[in-house]
Design a protein around this motif. Structure first.
Motif, mmCIF file in Angstrom:
data_model
loop_
_atom_site.group_PDB
_atom_site.id
_atom_site.type_symbol
_atom_site.label_atom_id
_atom_site.label_comp_id
_atom_site.label_asym_id
_atom_site.label_seq_id
_atom_site.Cartn_x
_atom_site.Cartn_y
_atom_site.Cartn_z
ATOM 1 N N SER A 161 0.841 -1.199 0.000
ATOM 2 C CA SER A 161 0.000 0.000 0.000
ATOM 3 C C SER A 161 0.877 1.249 0.000
ATOM 4 N N ILE A 162 0.304 2.312 -0.544
ATOM 5 C CA ILE A 162 0.995 3.598 -0.565
ATOM 6 C C ILE A 162 0.065 4.644 0.041
ATOM 7 N N GLN A 163 0.671 5.660 0.617
ATOM 8 C CA GLN A 163 -0.094 6.732 1.234
ATOM 9 C C GLN A 163 0.572 8.059 0.886
ATOM 10 N N SER A 164 -0.232 9.027 0.522
ATOM 11 C CA SER A 164 0.275 10.375 0.262
ATOM 12 C C SER A 164 0.146 11.194 1.543
ATOM 13 N N VAL A 165 1.255 11.808 1.939
ATOM 14 C CA VAL A 165 1.281 12.674 3.113
ATOM 15 C C VAL A 165 2.073 13.921 2.741
#
Length: 153
Positions: free
Chosen positions: A63-67
């Motif tokens: 999974s990837i997350q934008s922060v």
């Protein structure tokens, strides 16, 4: 290994609300953000700086997350709300602006412009495959945000 994906978006919309009402909503970052889809957390870092933590996309270790974090500035007389990136917060660099003009008592024209650079922990071989997916997802989120703002009035 990591890849960086650059995104640039421009939108023009008419919002069915008076200038002051629309400006006040968009200048209130937490209130405006409540209309943006897939925000996991919006963290107030003080001094009109907010860290956006988007929902994770994918499964488990894939999974990837934008922060990212931005500092917001608003100038009601000029009809401008701008945001500039804050370095060292997350994996994204996001800047942009709203430019508002009144089109009568109950319609406000809004020009939205943003650029983003997202750095994702993926092999460079995947950039050609992942880049269009990320851009499509970001476009969809912004389109939903625009529709949600129209419905708010």
């Amino acid at each position: 290994m990591a890849i960086t994906i650059a995104i640039e978006l421009n939108r023009e919309i008419d919002i069915p609300g008076g200038y002051d009402e629309v400006f006040d909503l968009l200048a209130d970052v937490p209130k405006s953000a409540s209309y943006f889809p897939k925000v996991d957390k919006l963290v107030d870092l003080g001094d009109n700086v907010y860290r956006w933590e988007m929902e994770k996309i994918g499964v488990d270790k894939h999974s990837i997350q934008s922060v990212y974090a931005s500092k917001y500035f608003s100038d009601k007389d000029a009809g401008k709300i701008t945001w500039e990136p804050v370095k060292g917060e997350g994996n994204g660099v996001v800047r942009g602006s709203w430019t508002l003009t009144s089109k009568g008592d109950d319609v406000t024209h809004a020009s939205f412009q943003t650029t983003a650079e997202l750095t994702l922990p993926l092999p460079s071989l995947l950039k050609l495959a992942i880049s269009p997916v990320v851009k499509h997802e970001f476009n969809g989120l912004v389109d939903t945000y625009m529709n949600n703002l129209k419905k708010a009035f």
